[in-house]
Scaffold this motif. Sequence first.
Motif, mmCIF file in Angstrom:
data_model
loop_
_atom_site.group_PDB
_atom_site.id
_atom_site.type_symbol
_atom_site.label_atom_id
_atom_site.label_comp_id
_atom_site.label_asym_id
_atom_site.label_seq_id
_atom_site.Cartn_x
_atom_site.Cartn_y
_atom_site.Cartn_z
ATOM 1 N N UNK A 333 0.715 -1.305 0.133
ATOM 2 C CA UNK A 333 0.079 0.104 -0.052
ATOM 3 C C UNK A 333 0.792 1.289 0.009
ATOM 4 N N UNK A 334 1.889 1.325 1.035
ATOM 5 C CA UNK A 334 2.629 2.309 0.864
ATOM 6 C C UNK A 334 3.590 2.738 -0.349
ATOM 7 N N UNK A 335 4.001 1.606 -0.888
ATOM 8 C CA UNK A 335 4.668 1.723 -2.324
ATOM 9 C C UNK A 335 3.743 2.061 -3.288
ATOM 10 N N UNK A 336 2.531 1.808 -3.363
ATOM 11 C CA UNK A 336 1.703 2.109 -4.291
ATOM 12 C C UNK A 336 0.939 3.294 -4.323
ATOM 13 N N UNK A 337 0.589 3.567 -3.096
ATOM 14 C CA UNK A 337 -0.389 4.771 -3.121
ATOM 15 C C UNK A 337 -0.044 5.995 -2.235
ATOM 16 N N UNK A 338 1.309 5.921 -1.743
ATOM 17 C CA UNK A 338 2.180 7.032 -1.120
ATOM 18 C C UNK A 338 3.069 7.251 -1.948
ATOM 19 N N UNK A 339 3.479 8.537 -1.748
ATOM 20 C CA UNK A 339 5.140 8.728 -2.388
ATOM 21 C C UNK A 339 6.143 9.009 -1.188
ATOM 22 N N UNK A 340 7.102 9.146 -1.496
ATOM 23 C CA UNK A 340 8.323 9.387 -0.504
ATOM 24 C C UNK A 340 7.788 10.160 0.539
ATOM 25 N N UNK A 341 7.066 11.407 0.121
ATOM 26 C CA UNK A 341 6.644 12.292 1.450
ATOM 27 C C UNK A 341 5.477 11.801 1.958
ATOM 28 N N UNK A 342 4.930 10.684 1.531
ATOM 29 C CA UNK A 342 3.613 10.169 2.506
ATOM 30 C C UNK A 342 2.406 10.971 1.802
ATOM 31 N N UNK A 343 2.588 11.481 0.662
ATOM 32 C CA UNK A 343 1.255 11.957 0.084
ATOM 33 C C UNK A 343 0.843 11.072 -1.092
ATOM 34 N N UNK A 344 -0.614 10.979 -1.251
ATOM 35 C CA UNK A 344 -1.260 9.993 -2.247
ATOM 36 C C UNK A 344 -0.898 10.174 -3.508
ATOM 37 N N UNK A 377 -7.116 -4.055 1.979
ATOM 38 C CA UNK A 377 -7.188 -2.801 2.724
ATOM 39 C C UNK A 377 -7.696 -2.959 4.291
ATOM 40 N N UNK A 378 -8.463 -4.014 4.426
ATOM 41 C CA UNK A 378 -8.754 -4.443 5.744
ATOM 42 C C UNK A 378 -7.483 -4.841 6.572
ATOM 43 N N UNK A 379 -6.654 -5.646 5.714
ATOM 44 C CA UNK A 379 -5.234 -6.269 6.278
ATOM 45 C C UNK A 379 -4.385 -5.178 6.625
ATOM 46 N N UNK A 380 -4.381 -4.125 5.591
ATOM 47 C CA UNK A 380 -3.423 -2.995 6.038
ATOM 48 C C UNK A 380 -3.820 -2.290 7.296
ATOM 49 N N UNK A 381 -5.142 -2.251 7.598
ATOM 50 C CA UNK A 381 -5.575 -1.590 8.993
ATOM 51 C C UNK A 381 -5.483 -2.517 10.181
ATOM 52 N N UNK A 382 -5.575 -3.878 9.831
ATOM 53 C CA UNK A 382 -5.491 -4.685 10.997
ATOM 54 C C UNK A 382 -3.987 -4.915 11.289
ATOM 55 N N UNK A 383 -3.086 -4.780 10.342
ATOM 56 C CA UNK A 383 -1.617 -4.673 11.072
ATOM 57 C C UNK A 383 -1.334 -3.743 11.715
ATOM 58 N N UNK A 384 -1.917 -2.507 11.544
ATOM 59 C CA UNK A 384 -1.585 -1.315 12.455
ATOM 60 C C UNK A 384 -2.238 -1.568 13.633
ATOM 61 N N UNK A 385 -3.502 -2.031 13.756
ATOM 62 C CA UNK A 385 -4.361 -2.272 15.010
ATOM 63 C C UNK A 385 -3.526 -3.116 15.801
ATOM 64 N N UNK A 423 -8.130 6.670 1.305
ATOM 65 C CA UNK A 423 -7.951 6.120 -0.034
ATOM 66 C C UNK A 423 -8.878 5.078 -0.387
ATOM 67 N N UNK A 424 -9.110 4.210 0.468
ATOM 68 C CA UNK A 424 -9.877 3.028 0.245
ATOM 69 C C UNK A 424 -11.311 2.973 0.273
ATOM 70 N N UNK A 425 -11.626 4.056 1.356
ATOM 71 C CA UNK A 425 -13.440 4.109 1.591
ATOM 72 C C UNK A 425 -13.611 5.369 0.548
#
Length: 795
Positions: A333-344, A377-385, A423-425
């Motif tokens: 997700x980070x490599x695909x939808x966020x740039x190096x500055x963390x922007x979409x 997308x749920x797995x990304x959230x679950x990992x952080x939780x 991004x997902x919702x």
Amino acid sequence: MATLNFKLSQLYPGAGEHCINTCANPDCSNFGHPLTGRATRKSIWEEKRPDLTPEQLKFVEMHGPGAYKLAGASEKHRRISRVFAYQNNPHVWSDQRTIRCLGQTHEGKICDSGFSILSPDHLDEEIDRLRNFNGVLDGPSCGACGKRFLDDPDEFALDGVHERSKDRKGQPVRQKRTPTSLRVLHKPCRGKKGARFSVSLPHAGQKTTADNLRILGAVLNSAGIVDVQRSIGIAGKKIGMSRIYDRIEWLEGVFLAYEREMLRRWNDKVEQSGKAVEHLLSHDDMVLTVNWETSTDRRNTQLNCAITADARSGYVYRLDVDFDPRATPLDTFNATYLDQAGMPQNLEHLYPNSKVQSAPKFSWQRPTGRYHEPQFFAACVNEIKAFQSRAKRRMPKKDKSQQAARSALIQRTKGMIANIRMISEGWFGFPIDESEERGSFKGMTTRDIYTKGAHFALLKEILSRGSIVLTTEQEATLPPLLPHIFDEEIREDRFAWMAMSFNKKATKPEKLDKVKEYRKARKQFHNDGMYAGRFDPGTDAQTVSEAFIADRMATALRGTAAHFQISNYQSEVFPALWVRSATQASGEIDKTVGFPILPRHMRRTLKKLPFDQEELSQDLREELAPWVYKATLQPVSSFMNSLRERMSVAARAGSGGARVGGSYVQGAIFNPRTLIALLNIYRVHYNFFEPRPYTCPYEEIDDLVDPPKLTPRALRIPGTDEFVDLPPRARRSRARMTPAMRHGMDAFTQRNDGTQDPPDIYRMLYRPWLYMGTKLGARFERSRGRQKHQVPASS
């Protein structure tokens, strides 16, 4: 709300090698033909046929090869974007679109069949993932360019100290033992860093043979991972789980490399024979539910396993799971939808020279579209939780500075979750998956349609050239895939596909009664045919069975006036007629068969018949009977039953009793990557090393198994050497051969008495199967041969 409207030419992603975004109707002019613009069609046909009238040219322009239109979108795929560019102006759009075919069928009608847009790139990625079993059989590669040795061994040369034939004094170097590694040079990259590298034997890092064999025996005989750990402990010392997982992955690599070499030899033998080959295949799915990973996230991971086996021998060709263990959802997700500055980034697709300048990427355009995205997308959230839960428990919070650091970290991770949901919702319109099924964050579930397509594409690579007869259930993912995967065979009339259904809920008494009734009816039919002169003593049993099926064939309906098949098969692409078989064999009670794809003349004849055609001509019955006779799912069912019984890690982790949600099964596996490795090990062992009785379903229908033999018996009088003779008992002897032996693979050992034994696992484990047929394989084998086949116990 505003809507996003497009033309098909703007959305069409191409057809790819397998032509998946084309018409799937084999009798349509658009079959396998990608989208072509109207102007292009007109110019092509003006050059090709200058004698066409304006009316004919207009028809070609509207309905010629490559003519499609964009159809309406289903509500279930509707998305709403509410953030970023649409924050104050929400837009409605459909994440999946349907294409309608405007081509002309052989009957002169407009086809009008529909199919969903898929990504050829996603299918190619899935094929690349599964071809070498998630990278298990990739082999070493050049450090300079990444070229894999096994892709083109001729580009590499043996080089370096490991290959010296003479020492410094010019004296010949004698190899006293098998080398554990050889140096290789990638010739095109000579002189570059990483072009020269060493290749080690797969078992070079293994220590104790006894442990390896003990682990193998345990996992093949219902032992859980904890039981394996306990069984190889030494003097009360506990062995770490990582060591067990390493050995399991090593065993998987050896087994899969061995199987690939055996399949290569088999294909060479079949091609050299020059005989016409007919592959009778059965395909089915098995669902495995994997335990949850943490108590804070009590959600199971559901995996779908696609399995295809040979009906005559029971050999299981492939078992592919819709799970990519290499994927890391949050990193992806980070490599695909966020740039190096963390922007979409990478969120929209541009449409220049159009009313819609940009729009959110569709499923076939998104880099993550190969995955099951709600779970992704749920797995990304679950990992952080899960991280938040651990951080709250483990981070110190005695003084204010520690509490502040802890709170700051929690707020930071909450912000990460908010970005994912935005991004997902907000952008792509996906609701976060709150169900009891979710993708593990040690990998990711893939979309089943891509995994299924890759499964059949790789199956074609395994099989030698010949005709293919495939039997499946009514799986919804197959109609848009199989005609494209087997397009060459369909055009050459070398492919037949039957969809089959039977009564899986029949109890054992019901099965016994129906089988008994069937055998009695068939025997009477055979006797009547002998008296009538229809059959003679030399008539083949298969001919009798096919005649029996043809005589008692009936049209299959759902109730009294509805299609038997599901909606995905109620299309102009496939014949509507389904029939019920009179046979009751192989455990397939009340068998019903449909014919999605048959040879051309049969297919076109069937398409003219309505689904409720009651009166079937005798000629049609006789033509359909051989296909009904061949339709079976028995070899796949036998394998799945064996797997369920023998492997505790494949136990169902479903709900039980009044419990709501998924349940935890003690001893079952929780790591999908390890489960895939165990499934691969079990499948190869099932094929090559486990002799088991097996009766081909066609033989069972015809009672062609060997007749029972009378075995004499005696009862010993206690305290004496005298015996009392008893009536002989009829015993049926069955050949205990492995599926590979029945399939004709040269993997057995010939004994002096003429019998055959399965190969020796001990010898198999320590041979360089991965490099067979290459310079490395020959070098390793020559050294091994000099030792007179003495396999080391440790290396």
